[in-house]
Design a protein around this motif. Structure first.
Motif, PDB file in Angstrom:
ATOM      1  N   ALA A 386      15.872 -19.674 -38.014  1.00 29.99           N
ATOM      2  CA  ALA A 386      15.844 -18.416 -37.264  1.00 29.99           C
ATOM      3  C   ALA A 386      16.547 -18.520 -35.917  1.00 29.99           C
ATOM      4  CB  ALA A 386      14.401 -17.961 -37.069  1.00 29.99           C
ATOM      5  N   ASP A 387      16.369 -19.632 -35.208  1.00 26.39           N
ATOM      6  CA  ASP A 387      16.981 -19.789 -33.889  1.00 26.39           C
ATOM      7  C   ASP A 387      18.501 -19.896 -33.986  1.00 26.39           C
ATOM      8  OD1 ASP A 387      14.542 -19.697 -32.586  1.00 26.39           O
ATOM      9  OD2 ASP A 387      14.237 -21.859 -32.734  1.00 26.39           O
ATOM     10  N   VAL A 388      18.971 -20.671 -34.965  1.00 28.48           N
ATOM     11  CA  VAL A 388      20.416 -20.818 -35.171  1.00 28.48           C
ATOM     12  C   VAL A 388      21.028 -19.467 -35.530  1.00 28.48           C
ATOM     13  CG1 VAL A 388      22.196 -21.845 -36.637  1.00 28.48           C
ATOM     14  CG2 VAL A 388      20.293 -23.246 -35.821  1.00 28.48           C
ATOM     15  N   LYS A 389      20.396 -18.775 -36.436  1.00 32.25           N
ATOM     16  CA  LYS A 389      20.892 -17.467 -36.874  1.00 32.25           C
ATOM     17  C   LYS A 389      20.957 -16.472 -35.715  1.00 32.25           C
ATOM     18  CE  LYS A 389      19.831 -13.731 -40.139  1.00 32.25           C
ATOM     19  NZ  LYS A 389      18.911 -13.298 -41.235  1.00 32.25           N
ATOM     20  N   LYS A 390      19.900 -16.433 -34.922  1.00 29.70           N
ATOM     21  CA  LYS A 390      19.843 -15.500 -33.797  1.00 29.70           C
ATOM     22  C   LYS A 390      20.961 -15.759 -32.795  1.00 29.70           C
ATOM     23  CE  LYS A 390      16.765 -14.011 -30.053  1.00 29.70           C
ATOM     24  NZ  LYS A 390      15.416 -14.179 -29.446  1.00 29.70           N
ATOM     25  N   SER A 391      21.178 -17.032 -32.460  1.00 27.97           N
ATOM     26  CA  SER A 391      22.213 -17.370 -31.476  1.00 27.97           C
ATOM     27  C   SER A 391      23.612 -17.090 -32.022  1.00 27.97           C
ATOM     28  CB  SER A 391      22.090 -18.838 -31.064  1.00 27.97           C
ATOM     29  OG  SER A 391      20.877 -19.076 -30.389  1.00 27.97           O
ATOM     30  N   ALA A 392      23.843 -17.425 -33.293  1.00 30.38           N
ATOM     31  CA  ALA A 392      25.161 -17.188 -33.890  1.00 30.38           C
ATOM     32  C   ALA A 392      25.479 -15.699 -33.917  1.00 30.38           C
ATOM     33  CB  ALA A 392      25.208 -17.770 -35.299  1.00 30.38           C
ATOM     34  N   LEU A 393      24.509 -14.894 -34.319  1.00 31.20           N
ATOM     35  CA  LEU A 393      24.716 -13.443 -34.316  1.00 31.20           C
ATOM     36  C   LEU A 393      24.882 -12.923 -32.886  1.00 31.20           C
ATOM     37  CD1 LEU A 393      22.100 -12.356 -37.026  1.00 31.20           C
ATOM     38  CD2 LEU A 393      24.601 -12.375 -37.248  1.00 31.20           C
ATOM     39  N   GLY A 394      24.155 -13.529 -31.950  1.00 29.37           N
ATOM     40  CA  GLY A 394      24.283 -13.130 -30.548  1.00 29.37           C
ATOM     41  C   GLY A 394      25.672 -13.381 -30.005  1.00 29.37           C
ATOM     42  N   ILE A 395      26.266 -14.510 -30.383  1.00 31.28           N
ATOM     43  CA  ILE A 395      27.639 -14.816 -29.956  1.00 31.28           C
ATOM     44  C   ILE A 395      28.593 -13.766 -30.491  1.00 31.28           C
ATOM     45  CG2 ILE A 395      29.545 -16.472 -30.142  1.00 31.28           C
ATOM     46  CD1 ILE A 395      27.326 -18.656 -30.462  1.00 31.28           C
ATOM     47  N   MET A 396      28.492 -13.469 -31.768  1.00 31.67           N
ATOM     48  CA  MET A 396      29.402 -12.494 -32.375  1.00 31.67           C
ATOM     49  C   MET A 396      29.198 -11.102 -31.790  1.00 31.67           C
ATOM     50  SD  MET A 396      29.714 -13.743 -36.355  1.00 31.67           S
ATOM     51  CE  MET A 396      27.963 -13.973 -36.695  1.00 31.67           C
ATOM     52  N   TRP A 397      27.966 -10.790 -31.392  1.00 30.39           N
ATOM     53  CA  TRP A 397      27.698  -9.512 -30.727  1.00 30.39           C
ATOM     54  C   TRP A 397      28.460  -9.434 -29.403  1.00 30.39           C
ATOM     55  CZ3 TRP A 397      25.628  -4.741 -30.943  1.00 30.39           C
ATOM     56  CH2 TRP A 397      25.252  -4.127 -29.756  1.00 30.39           C
ATOM     57  N   ILE A 398      28.412 -10.502 -28.624  1.00 29.20           N
ATOM     58  CA  ILE A 398      29.121 -10.526 -27.352  1.00 29.20           C
ATOM     59  C   ILE A 398      30.634 -10.422 -27.568  1.00 29.20           C
ATOM     60  CG2 ILE A 398      29.604 -11.909 -25.285  1.00 29.20           C
ATOM     61  CD1 ILE A 398      26.773 -10.735 -25.421  1.00 29.20           C
TER      62      ILE A 398
END
Length: 689
Positions: A386-398
């Motif tokens: 969950a943590d890896v997924k959240k951060s990866a999606l967060g990067i792509m959001w930015i």
């Protein structure tokens, strides 16, 4: 492991006692190397158990070791006496046993080992062992470990060193230990003085033995661990540890220098970060240590694991100035290698570091251009972690707008911009009651307890509240975007950890971009918004929920500031739109209850949008074009000489999004204080873009 420096500033041959000590350690099978670490969960110093370390432990064996640790803790407390502890064999035995038990958990999976060590550490805290260990250390540091003839006594040093190691090792799993250390009178004052003295020995050619070097490393370790605790960080800053640690950056011993560097990265705020980014060599040094760790079979270097070194990169990336420098010095390929690793802990730290770096405009393009980076981020966006997924999606959001402009990633960027959360149960809507908005609480989890109370109290007043603990259905990223877009107001709960969190920054900047009214709540006593958060909030005053004042007085003021925003009430009153302005509100921010006006939280008139074509051209401007533009508009002055094309575009956008912040920056950063100067600059900027 015992800390013995590889850079020998002391002569073993000239000290028979020290030579015998080191030979004894080697016979016990202890590895002799410099150990300066930020997190000690897999490389603790201490004495190896005489029995051969098991390859694994059963659950019952783990429970037995925890019981043994608790027993030794009780024995130490029972037998301790401030006057006699130096000559008390029971005290020394308990200290040695507690260090051995720490290493017994080493063969276990990291998460299991941490769980066991944390259980022991919390027992130490609950039974007041920490102050006793601190008092033992203080006694030795003040009186030294010298025998009757004034020579270093290895046995005395060993007991004192092991006492420090218990504090260092177990505080890695139990931050509560660090908070307890900060409360012990005179402890860190003594540590600071000892570090000053040791630095003199290590840097001026005065006699410094291996014991001095080991002690230096251990005291730097305990300072570093303590800097990660809120109370500990505050204590170290109050005692001037930034100035104490800064000279260690010049040492030749790379291990000691590395620990001091990482500790400083935690202690400094945005304004003070100059002491770190002033030297490119330090950032390059850190990345070089990480690179070597990735090449080593153990994935360690200087006693630091790749995961811990990546945490250090993230710490540095908290400063916007360091973001550029880290990428320039080669952080991206190393972080990609960590993302490709099978180790989930390394992946978590790598994507978190990348997320922090992605907020810089130049870095956005470089991240996308890094070969293999986007492919891997898209894969990690589907990770089971969950943590890896959240951060990866967060990067792509930015990166979403940059991705949209790239042929290969156009659809991805387009989807990120346009995709919204659709669930059967949306927190921002009430069935058959129209399109209601809510009040969003944007916060960092350390502040959750107080904000749950704020949430509950607001609901009793008829407010529709969005908080992640209630409303996180489906994609976290989409839930956040949906929450911001349906907000009548956002309560931005500011603290240092809020400012340092990529997730909180994404929420805050999106709310700012959407022109949602922002009401700041202070959650950390003494914190002053700095960096990106300070720019975003501008001169807005805040409501102090840090605990300095009564909750009731703060809450009453908050109700006044919110007005009807996000309020449904018993009659289902529809919330005002975002274009409405709020009336001036008051808040009490003194113990006497005096009223201090709060800057109006309202949406000002929106300036015409910036032409994208013009913006693209101006962003490419160099010093020549900037100088020409300034001269032609009679604005050529030293305060503006460092402006870039990208900054001009940013200022033009900021003028429309947050005039209050815009004019504050012109006055503070560009020294435009007269009405005529402000008028000339604004007119020229508006005409340009």
């Amino acid at each position: 492991m015992v800390r013995v420096s590889t850079s020998k500033s002391g002569d073993l041959g000239s000290n028979p006692g020290l030579l015998k000590f080191c030979m004894t350690q080697c016979q016990e099978g202890l590895k002799s190397e410099t150990k300066t670490t930020m997190s000690r969960s897999s490389k603790k110093n201490g004495y190896k158990s005489p029995a051969k370390s098991p390859t694994s432990l059963t659950e019952s064996q783990m429970e037995e070791q925890i019981k043994e640790a608790k027993l030794q803790c009780k024995n130490l407390i029972k037998n301790y006496s401030p006057k006699t502890h130096r000559h008390n064999d029971e005290v020394k035995t308990s200290i040695t046993r507690l260090n051995k038990i720490y290493n017994v958990f080493k063969p276990l999976p990291p998460e299991t080992a941490t769980k066991c060590r944390r259980a022991i550490g919390l027992f130490f805290v609950d039974n007041d062992l920490v102050p006793i260990l601190c008092e033992i250390v203080i006694d030795y540091l003040k009186t030294g470990w010298l025998d009757a003839e004034g020579k270093q006594d290895v046995s005395l040093f060993s007991t004192m060193h092991e006492a420090v190691l218990i504090l260092v090792n177990y505080s890695d799993s139990s931050v509560e230990i660090s908070d307890c250390e900060a409360d012990v009178p005179g402890f860190f004052e003594c540590v600071g003085e000892q570090l000053k003295n040791l630095h003199v020995k290590l840097s001026t050619g005065k006699p410094a033995t291996l014991l001095d070097q080991r002690m230096t490393g251990t005291l730097l370790d305990i300072s570093n661990n303590t800097s990660n605790a809120d109370k500990g960080r505050k204590k170290l800053r109050e005692l001037g540890f930034m100035q104490i640690l800064k000279p260690f950056l010049q040492l030749k011993d790379e291990g000691l220098k590395l620990t001091a560097f990482v500790c400083l990265a935690t202690l400094v705020d945005e304004k003070e970060s100059g002491m770190l980014h002033g030297s490119v060599s330090l950032v390059s040094f850190l990345l070089n240590v990480l690179s070597k760790a990735l090449k080593h079979p153990t994935r360690r270097n200087h006693g630091w694991s790749a995961r811990e070194l990546t945490q250090a990169v993230t710490k540095l990336a908290r400063s916007d100035v360091n973001k550029k420098l880290l990428v320039k010095e080669g952080a991206l390929p190393l972080l990609l290698e960590l993302c490709n690793a099978q180790n989930k802990e390394e992946q978590r730290e790598a994507v978190n570091a990348l997320w922090a770096l992605s907020f810089d405009d130049e870095n956005k393009e470089l991240i996308i251009q890094e070969p293999g980076m986007m492919k891997r981020l898209m894969e990690l966006g589907k990770s089971s972690d969950a943590d890896v997924k959240k951060s990866a999606l967060g990067i792509m959001w930015i990166l979403r707008y940059n991705l949209r402009d790239k042929k290969d990633y156009h659809e991805l960027g387009k989807n990120l911009i346009g995709k919204r959360l659709k669930t059967s149960k949306s927190p921002s809507k009430e069935p058959d009651s129209g399109d209601f908005q809510h009040v969003m609480i944007s916060y960092q989890w350390d502040s959750q307890d107080v904000l749950l109370k704020v949430r509950d109290q607001l609901r009793t007043q008829g407010y529709n509240i969005w908080m992640d603990v209630d409303c996180m259905e489906g994609s976290t990223l989409q839930a956040m975007a949906d929450a911001v877009e349906n907000s009548a107001a956002v309560l931005m709960c500011m603290s240092r950890k809020y400012k340092d969190s990529p997730n909180c920054r994404a929420e805050a900047e999106y709310a700012f971009q959407r022109r949602v009214p922002i009401i700041p709540l202070l959650m950390e006593d003494g914190y002053k918004a700095d960096g990106w958060l300070g720019i975003l909030l501008g001169s807005k005053l805040f409501f102090d929920f840090s605990g300095r004042y009564s909750f009731e007085s703060r809450f009453d003021s908050l109700i006044k500031a919110l007005g009807v925003k996000g309020q449904t009430g018993e009659q289902g009153v529809k919330v005002t739109s975002q274009s409405d302005t709020s009336k001036g509100q008051d808040t009490a921010d003194s113990a006497a209850g005096k009223i201090i006006p709060v800057v109006k939280s309202k949406i000002l008139s929106v300036a015409p949008p910036v032409s994208e074509e013009k913006a693209k051209v101006v962003k490419l401007w160099g010093n020549k074009e900037i100088t020409s533009w300034l001269k032609s508009n009679k604005l050529d002055r030293s305060s503006m000489s460092t402006l870039s094309g990208k900054q001009l575009v940013f200022l033009r956008n900021l003028k429309g999004e947050s005039p209050e912040t815009f004019y504050g920056l012109l006055q503070k950063n560009l020294a435009l204080t007269s009405i005529e100067d402000l008028m000339n600059f604004v007119d020229a900027l508006t005409e340009l873009l």
